[in-house]
Structure formats: C-alpha cells, structure tokens
Design an enzyme around this catalytic site. Structure first.
Site, PDB file in Angstrom:
ATOM      1  N   HIS A 345     -20.213 -50.441  16.487  1.00 23.95           N
ATOM      2  CA  HIS A 345     -21.194 -49.672  15.719  1.00 23.95           C
ATOM      3  C   HIS A 345     -20.594 -48.956  14.518  1.00 23.95           C
ATOM      4  O   HIS A 345     -21.281 -48.177  13.848  1.00 23.95           O
ATOM      5  CB  HIS A 345     -21.843 -48.622  16.608  1.00 23.95           C
ATOM      6  N   LYS A 531     -30.003 -37.348   9.493  1.00 23.34           N
ATOM      7  CA  LYS A 531     -28.907 -38.099  10.128  1.00 23.34           C
ATOM      8  C   LYS A 531     -27.751 -37.123  10.360  1.00 23.34           C
ATOM      9  O   LYS A 531     -27.772 -36.014   9.845  1.00 23.34           O
ATOM     10  CB  LYS A 531     -28.444 -39.274   9.232  1.00 23.34           C
ATOM     11  N   ARG A 532     -26.741 -37.525  11.101  1.00 23.51           N
ATOM     12  CA  ARG A 532     -25.590 -36.643  11.292  1.00 23.51           C
ATOM     13  C   ARG A 532     -24.970 -36.341   9.942  1.00 23.51           C
ATOM     14  O   ARG A 532     -25.033 -37.143   9.001  1.00 23.51           O
ATOM     15  CB  ARG A 532     -24.573 -37.324  12.221  1.00 23.51           C
ATOM     16  N   LYS A 537     -22.073 -40.467   4.649  1.00 24.70           N
ATOM     17  CA  LYS A 537     -23.545 -40.554   4.527  1.00 24.70           C
ATOM     18  C   LYS A 537     -24.014 -39.852   3.243  1.00 24.70           C
ATOM     19  O   LYS A 537     -25.152 -39.975   2.838  1.00 24.70           O
ATOM     20  CB  LYS A 537     -24.187 -39.969   5.779  1.00 24.70           C
ATOM     21  N   THR A 637     -30.737 -46.441  11.496  1.00 28.46           N
ATOM     22  CA  THR A 637     -32.009 -46.730  12.173  1.00 28.46           C
ATOM     23  C   THR A 637     -33.108 -45.783  11.690  1.00 28.46           C
ATOM     24  O   THR A 637     -34.288 -46.128  11.703  1.00 28.46           O
ATOM     25  CB  THR A 637     -31.836 -46.617  13.715  1.00 28.46           C
ATOM     26  N   LYS A 641     -37.264 -46.357  10.829  1.00 35.07           N
ATOM     27  CA  LYS A 641     -38.348 -45.493  11.311  1.00 35.07           C
ATOM     28  C   LYS A 641     -39.155 -44.953  10.131  1.00 35.07           C
ATOM     29  O   LYS A 641     -40.392 -44.967  10.150  1.00 35.07           O
ATOM     30  CB  LYS A 641     -37.751 -44.342  12.130  1.00 35.07           C
TER      31      LYS A 641
HETATM   32  C1  26W Z   1     -15.067 -41.417  19.499  1.00 36.25           C
HETATM   33  C2  26W Z   1     -16.164 -40.672  18.876  1.00 36.25           C
HETATM   34  C3  26W Z   1     -17.311 -41.560  18.475  1.00 36.25           C
HETATM   35  C4  26W Z   1     -18.578 -41.317  19.010  1.00 36.25           C
HETATM   36  C5  26W Z   1     -19.650 -42.106  18.601  1.00 36.25           C
HETATM   37  C6  26W Z   1     -17.124 -42.587  17.586  1.00 36.25           C
HETATM   38  C7  26W Z   1     -18.202 -43.393  17.180  1.00 36.25           C
HETATM   39  C8  26W Z   1     -19.434 -43.127  17.703  1.00 36.25           C
HETATM   40  C9  26W Z   1     -20.619 -43.974  17.320  1.00 36.25           C
HETATM   41  C10 26W Z   1     -20.269 -45.390  17.256  1.00 36.25           C
HETATM   42  C11 26W Z   1     -21.139 -43.550  16.033  1.00 36.25           C
HETATM   43  C12 26W Z   1     -22.530 -44.051  15.801  1.00 36.25           C
HETATM   44  O1  26W Z   1     -23.469 -43.489  16.292  1.00 36.25           O
HETATM   45  N1  26W Z   1     -22.647 -45.107  14.982  1.00 36.25           N
HETATM   46  C13 26W Z   1     -23.940 -45.443  14.465  1.00 36.25           C
HETATM   47  O2  26W Z   1     -24.547 -46.417  15.323  1.00 36.25           O
HETATM   48  C14 26W Z   1     -25.875 -46.730  14.891  1.00 36.25           C
HETATM   49  C15 26W Z   1     -26.483 -47.665  15.925  1.00 36.25           C
HETATM   50  O3  26W Z   1     -25.926 -48.921  15.824  1.00 36.25           O
HETATM   51  C16 26W Z   1     -25.878 -47.326  13.483  1.00 36.25           C
HETATM   52  O4  26W Z   1     -27.196 -47.555  13.083  1.00 36.25           O
HETATM   53  C17 26W Z   1     -25.171 -46.397  12.503  1.00 36.25           C
HETATM   54  O5  26W Z   1     -25.048 -47.017  11.253  1.00 36.25           O
HETATM   55  C18 26W Z   1     -23.800 -46.009  13.035  1.00 36.25           C
HETATM   56  O6  26W Z   1     -23.174 -45.027  12.217  1.00 36.25           O
END
Ligand code: 26W
Length: 797
Positions: A345, A531-532, A537, A637, A641
C-alpha cells in the site's frame, strides 16, 4: 426479511425490558441505541449461523483478510440498510417518538486504524459479504483506538480513545475459540523418526488470545461473514503477578498511530505476531475439523496479507505445517505460497517494515529459524541464474534486518499494488528484483469503496434523486449510474443535483458552526482536503493556494467565495506534520477574522477526522483536493468517495486520480503538476533547485515569506521549520515546483464554478462514472485472480 414496523416495535420494547428492565422512554439515548443494536443483532443472527453452515456444507473456499487495522465506522445504519429494513425501523422509531439521527450518533466509531489501509480493509469486508463471498477479517481488538484529536491554540493534542468504555454491542466474545500464542524462550529442534524436526520450547511466555467476532452483513444477500478481532489476556489458571498481567494486556492495549513510519518497537512486533499466530492457528484448527487432508489447504483457504504488518503469516503457517503437521519443507512451502497473497500500500521506504535480527530472534526464536531457512533456500535457488548482487539485494535477511516486504513477496503466489501507476512503480522500483524473479505473481488491484456507506447512507438526498431518475437498480449494480449521463442536458435534473448538494452543504455548515463556532455560507464553493497529514499529501500546497487568494483579495482582486475544509490527523511523533496543522489553524484564524476577505475566503479545520466525520463532509464537497506529488500516493480512496457524491477532483496524475480521469473525462476534472516520471527524473538527476523556483516567482515568494514575516500570527517556530524544509532541504515533495500550475488549476475551477449548469454536468459525469470504483468489483477481481474463489452473486465485471 419481511419485518413489519409493528413487529419491530414489539421486539424493540422487549429488548429494552430484557437489557435494562425498563421502558424505552426511561432509557438514556445510549441505552436506547444499545437496545436497538441488540434487536438488529438478533435479526441477522440466523443468517450468520446459516452462512457458516452453508460454507461448511458446500466446502466453500474461505478468504481470511489479515490486517493490523480495520475502520468499520458505525454499523447500525449500514446493518439496517444491508438487511433491507432501514425504512421499516426508522418508521418504527418515529412512531415511538425517537429520532433515528440521534440514535445513529450515539454509536461509537471504532477507530482501530490510521487511515486508508484500515478503511479499505473494512470496505472489503462489506463488499465480500455483499457479493456473497466467504471472506473474513482477522485483526486486533485494541483497547484504545486511534487517538482523539483536539486543537488547543491551533496545536494538535492527542487524547486516549477509550472506545470500549461502553460495551460494544456488535461483538461476541468467543472464549471457546481462544488459543495460546508463544513468545521468547529457547527452541530445541529434536529430529523425529520420520526425519521431521520436533520443536520443543523452553522458557517461552504463553499469552491467551481471545477472539471477539463481529458480523459483516452483506447488502441484501443474506450472507453474513465475520470480523474476528483478538484480545490478549493472561492464560487462566496460572499464577501471574501484576507486572506479568500488565505485560500481557499491553499487547492489544493500543493502536500504533503511525501510518507511514515504522518505529520498530518490540511491542509492535509482539502485536503483529499476536493476531497472525492466533489467526493462522484458528484457521488450521477449524480446517482440520472439516477436512481430513491438510494438503488440500490452498484449495479451501486463502490468507491475504494487508501490507507488511501481517507478513509473519508466511512463517507461522510454515511453523505449524513443519512442527505440528510434520510435513517436509518442500510440501509445507508449496502449501504456504499457494495459500498466501500480499498487497503493498505504499512506496514510502520508511514505511516498509524491517526488524532487527536480534530483536526478532529473541522474541520469535522458532520463526527466526524458519526465516533463516527461507533466506538460505532463496539465495541458493536464484544465485546461479541472477547472480550475487540481485540475490543480496532481495534476500529477506540482510544487513542484520528481516525485510518483511521481501518475505511477503517470496512467501506469496500473488503480489499487488492498489492502483495502476502504483503497481507499475512497484515493478519498476521498490520490488523490481522480484518482478524479475516472479513476474507472474505481480498484478494490479485498483482500490474501491463501498457505495452503501458513502452514497446510500451518507448522501440520502443524492440517493433519492438517483432512485427517482433511474429506479433503484444502481443500488445493487452501481454501473447503472452511467445512465445518468442521459440527463446531462436536463435542467430540472441538474437543478435537483445542485439542490441536493446545497442541502448537504447546509448540514455540514451546521456541523462547522457547532464545532468551530464559524458561520460558513453554503452557497460558497466547498473545497475539501481530508486525509492523514503527511508531507507527500501536500496539505501545504493547498495552504499556499489559499494564502495566494488571501493576498489577491486583500489586493482587491475578485474571487468566487470559497470555504476550505480540512480534516487531518498527524502521527504524534511526526513533528513536521504537526507544524503544518498549526499553520493551517493559524491561517484559519487570520482569514476567518479578517473582514476584508472572510466574505470570500474561509477555512474550517474540523478536528478528529475519521469515518463518521467523513460521512458528514464528503456529500458536502464541491472540490476534492488530491494533490500529492505524483508517484507518492499509492491510490487514495477519499478521491473515489468524493467523486461518487459529485465533487470535482483537483488532482495531480497520481495513484487512482489517473483512473478517475480516464472514466470521468479530463474535461470533468482539473489536473496539474509534475507527472511521476518527471518528478522521478528530477529527483534522480538532482536538478531540482527549490530556492531558484522561489526566487523566480514573486507570487510564490510573497506566500512563502508569510511563513516567517509575521503576517500569520502564532507560527514563529513552525513557519521557520517549514521554510527551512522548503528552501534549505530543497522541498522534498516539490511544493514550490507545482505552485504555479496549482494556481492556474484553481483559476480553471473558478471559471467552471461561474457556470452552475456546466459545473452540475461535470458533477453528474463524475457520479455517473463512479460506479466502477465499487469495492464489490475490486474484491471480485481479487476473488477471481488472487484468491480463486468464485462469488455466487454474478455481478458481471
Ligand atoms: C509501519 C507504519 C505504517 C502503518 C500503515 C506504514 C504504512 C501504513 C499504511 C500502508 C499506510 C496507508 O494507509 N497507505 C494507504 O493505503 C491506502 C489503501 O490502499 C491507499 O489508498 C493510500 O494511497 C495509501 O497511502
């Protein structure tokens, strides 16, 4: 389901008596909500039992979606909608003089995730049940979810999210399905007669994993799947001192609030192994109860690894097949690879998890041994053909670290990105060596959203208008929305579309008034970025755009009225992101209190963004800001929406924005900025000079200088920090480089906004094209191409 309002009222009154020994009108709103949820739980209980029985009777292949995060949102509304009884129950509530909206709002929103990844996992569970697929979630029942965000003097303050303070009605504790998870100790391998090795643990710490199951009710399918969340508890019947108890409970106490930076704490590793081991053990135990031969596992079980956090599932299944099922390595490995699949992701290197060998070996000695064996065999298998260099670059263990993404790829038969561009970039960069080794494993699965929550529930005004225009068929197959295009020149329809949007904006204006004490004009353009908070971003670019408007208005230039709506949490340890939050709030104060501009320009930064707040903001958006540096946002996403409820996307050619443009039509959105190729080329050639761009553009210089020239009160240190990142650290995410193009794009939006019919036509085109981003289609693609489960429900693709 054939429920009548009278029957519902009878059931509801009985539940109030049963649960609280009192009549409904004597109960608190929370109790009225809990009694209502209790009734609804009873309405789908039979389907839940029946679904399990059918799956077993027909030996249906089951999908288990392993994710360290889930963001289901509130479930009362979606359960009523999916059961087809929403109107009936709401009529009953009105007859009881109870307000459905008040009861919906009484439900807690389990924030067991950070953002995109967690919300996507929950959307997939809703979609799998809604296409009749046997798909279940496996995760962690955190005591505390993602922190509650408050702004104090414009600064983010984090408060604990004690979401289980009130009992969570939807869950059921399954004591009888508890399993033991082992940590630490030493492992002695004793050869057995059949040559397999028996693993004997010395001094390991045992933790009880207790599952809590929540039903995932499909949309009008009668299919009810399970979200299983595990809680850590001391093993009963053994002496535990307080410290040991606390140590065990700590495992599932709290969600790590980082969504991009892997901080490598041992507790996080404990969490990851906890739900993985509990999940894999219970799957194998359940399988053995209904199937004689474990060699058939991949034909009946698919385990999906949602990013690297559950990647140890590869090692855990190997451990069980080797140590408990006494299989040969080759057989165990064949079954494991056939059972596992992995989704990446993010391209952010700092987000790709690695664990120090020492920490890993200490906490998970047996898994470490298995990881070493995988590493040896991987190197041996490929060094001949591909040479030392590639093998060293891609082996799962190197430089004293376990590289979890590599382990996930090597241990899975399928690897996918979450949007076309993202998958291409994975194949070209982060996972290029694996694309060389296993090209057939790579596939793309562009993300999706559940139209039930984001359109049918969040935007009833739009849903009713579409029903009146097309009939209800779109509710089951959202591709029918394409037929809306026939109404592009229907002034009555366009007017009705604008009216629905205006009503939603009125509702959001009330939320903004209540939360921020700020009156915003619903007829203004609502420009939304939710978004975060993350540098890639580029919320900062949005701020620079509105500061430029501020200056223009002060200089007497005219602009159509805009309200900029932000929603964003920053990881508590992410200092730069927290500085940008402070900046946005400081700019909001400046602009909102300046009578010279606040009729034309306002900023509303709503605190505590999450699923429920998104449901209030998204239907009210006119503009969807998707402005990440091209090549950084895997998919996004919120873009889907916001499109589905008629917002016009202001976008870079990044992630799924590109696919949105392809179906909505370039004329129905506004794109700008560097492409991923251009940005990568400038990065690798080191040709980007942010200060030169700053020097060359007076508009840009004026805006950047506001960071430190005192014109924005209260940001002395934050302004300096951000300015330093831009001019001294050369602006990692090309905010300055894309500034001019971003301004031009905004002027294009202003021009479009000046023609309400043209705007409505563009909104219509986006709504009409949004059906293809339904998660129902996404999970079917996974179902056919990755999990090899054929959905009963023939929603053709
Ligand atoms: C290790 C800490 C950590 C925690 C969460 C690293 C990475 C993450 C996630 C992968 C981050 C995340 O939420 N990525 C997002 O995933 C969405 C669903 O696929 C995408 O639509 C977003 O573009 C992506 O940033």
């Amino acid at each position: 389901m054939g429920l009548t309002t009278a029957q519902f009222i009878k059931d509801y009154k009985a539940a109030a008596l049963h649960l609280f020994a009192d009549s409904l009108d004597n109960l608190s709103t929370l109790q009225q909500y809990q009694a209502l949820a209790f009734v609804v739980k009873g309405y789908y209980a039979k389907d839940w039992v029946q679904t399990k029985a059918n799956n077993e009777k027909h030996h249906r292949k089951q999908v288990y979606y392993f994710s360290i995060e889930f963001m289901p949102g509130r479930l009362l509304g979606s359960n009523l909608l999916n059961l087809g009884i929403k109107a009936t129950v709401e009529a009953g509530l009105e007859r009881l003089a109870l307000d459905p909206v008040t009861l919906y709002a009484a439900e807690g929103d389990p924030g067991l995730g950070n953002g995109g990844l967690g919300r996507l996992a929950s959307a997939f569970l809703d979609a799998m049940a809604s296409v009749g697929m046997a798909g279940h979630g496996n995760g962690i029942r955190y005591q505390y979810g993602l922190f509650q965000q408050r702004f104090v003097d414009g600064y983010q303050v984090e408060l604990p999210d004690d979401w289980l303070r009130d009992p969570y009605v939807w869950e059921t504790r399954k004591e009888n399905r508890a399993v033991i998870v082992k940590y630490g100790g030493q492992v002695e391998l004793r050869p057995r007669a059949n040559g397999s090795l028996q693993a004997i643990y010395h001094g390991a710490e045992d933790v009880l994993a207790v599952p809590y199951d929540t039903a995932m009710v499909g949309y009008r399918t009668g299919c009810v799947n399970t979200l299983r969340l595990w809680a850590a508890e001391p093993v009963p019947g053994r002496a535990h001192n307080l410290a040991e108890k606390a140590r065990v409970n700590a495992i599932t106490q709290i969600l790590y609030p980082d969504d991009s930076d892997n901080d490598g704490r041992e507790l996080r590793l404990r969490q990851e192994y906890f739900f993985v081991s509990a999940g894999v053990q219970s799957i194998v135990t359940h399988f053995k109860r209904t199937h004689a031969d474990l060699h058939l596992l991949p034909q009946f079980i698919a385990i999906h690894i949602n990013d690297t956090h559950p990647a140890m599932a590869v090692l855990e299944l190997m451990r069980i097949l080797l140590d408990e099922e006494e299989m040969t390595w080759e057989e165990a490995w064949r079954l494991t690879v056939a059972t596992m699949s992995y989704t990446n992701h993010t391209l952010m290197t700092e987000a790709l998890e690695t664990w120090p060998e020492s920490m890993f070996a200490g906490l998970l000695p047996r898994l470490y041994q298995i990881a070493q064996e995988i590493d040896h065999r991987f190197r041996a298998a490929h060094v001949q053909q591909y040479g030392e260099l590639l093998v060293d670059r891609s082996a799962p263990i190197a430089n004293g670290q376990l590289r979890m993404a590599y382990l996930a790829v090597i241990g899975s038969h399928a690897v996918n990105g979450v949007a076309k561009l993202h998958t291409e970039l994975l194949e070209q960069s982060v996972l290029h060596d694996f694309y060389t080794l296993y090209p057939a494993r790579f596939n793309n699965k562009t993300n999706g959203i559940t139209p039930r929550r984001w359109v049918q529930l969040a935007d009833p005004a739009l849903a009713t208008l579409i029903d009146a225009t097309l009939g209800p068929g779109w509710r089951r197959d959202p591709r029918a929305l394409q037929d809306l295009r026939a109404h592009a020149d229907d002034p009555a329809f366009l007017a009705a579309l604008n009216a629905a949007k205006l009503a939603n904006k009125g509702r959001l204006a009330a939320v903004i008034q209540q939360q921020l004490g700020l009156y915003v004009d619903p007829s203004a353009m609502f420009d939304v970025q939710i978004k975060r908070l993350h540098a890639y971003k580029r919320q900062l670019l949005h701020v620079f755009g509105l500061l430029d408007s501020y200056r223009a208005l002060k200089a007497g230039e005219d602009r159509p009225a805009r309200v900029h709506v932000f929603g964003a949490k920053a990881a508590p340890s992410y200092r730069y992101a927290k500085s940008v939050i402070k900046l946005i709030n400081a700019v909001a104060d400046l602009v909102n209190h300046d009578p010279a501009v606040n009729q034309k320009l306002q900023v509303a930064f709503l605190p505590n963004y999450g699923v429920s707040l998104a449901e209030a903001i998204i239907p009210a958006a006119d503009v969807s800001e998707q402005i990440s540096l091209a090549g950084t946002e895997a998919s996004g996403t919120s873009n889907m929406k916001l499109m589905a409820t008629g917002a016009i996307t202001l976008a870079t050619l990044d992630g799924a924005n590109i696919e949105i443009q392809a179906v909505a039509g370039a004329e129905n959105m506004v794109t700008f900025g560097l492409t991923a190729t251009e940005a990568t080329r400038m990065q690798s050639a080191h040709t980007y000079n942010a200060r030169a761009v700053y020097e060359a553009d007076p508009r840009l210089r004026a805006v950047v200088d506001m960071l430190t020239d005192g014109s924005i009160p209260g940001i002395a240190s934050e302004g300096r920090e951000i300015r330093t990142e831009l001019l001294d650290y050369n602006d990692t995410y090309f905010v300055l480089e894309d500034f001019a193009a971003y301004l031009a794009a905004n002027r294009k939006l202003d021009a479009l906004w000046a023609d309400p019919d043209r705007w409505a036509q563009a909104a219509l085109a986006n709504i009409a094209a949004s059906g293809q981003f339904s998660a129902d289609f996404t999970v079917q693609r996974y179902g056919r191409e990755v999990w090899h489960v054929l959905p009963e429900q023939p929603i053709g693709d």
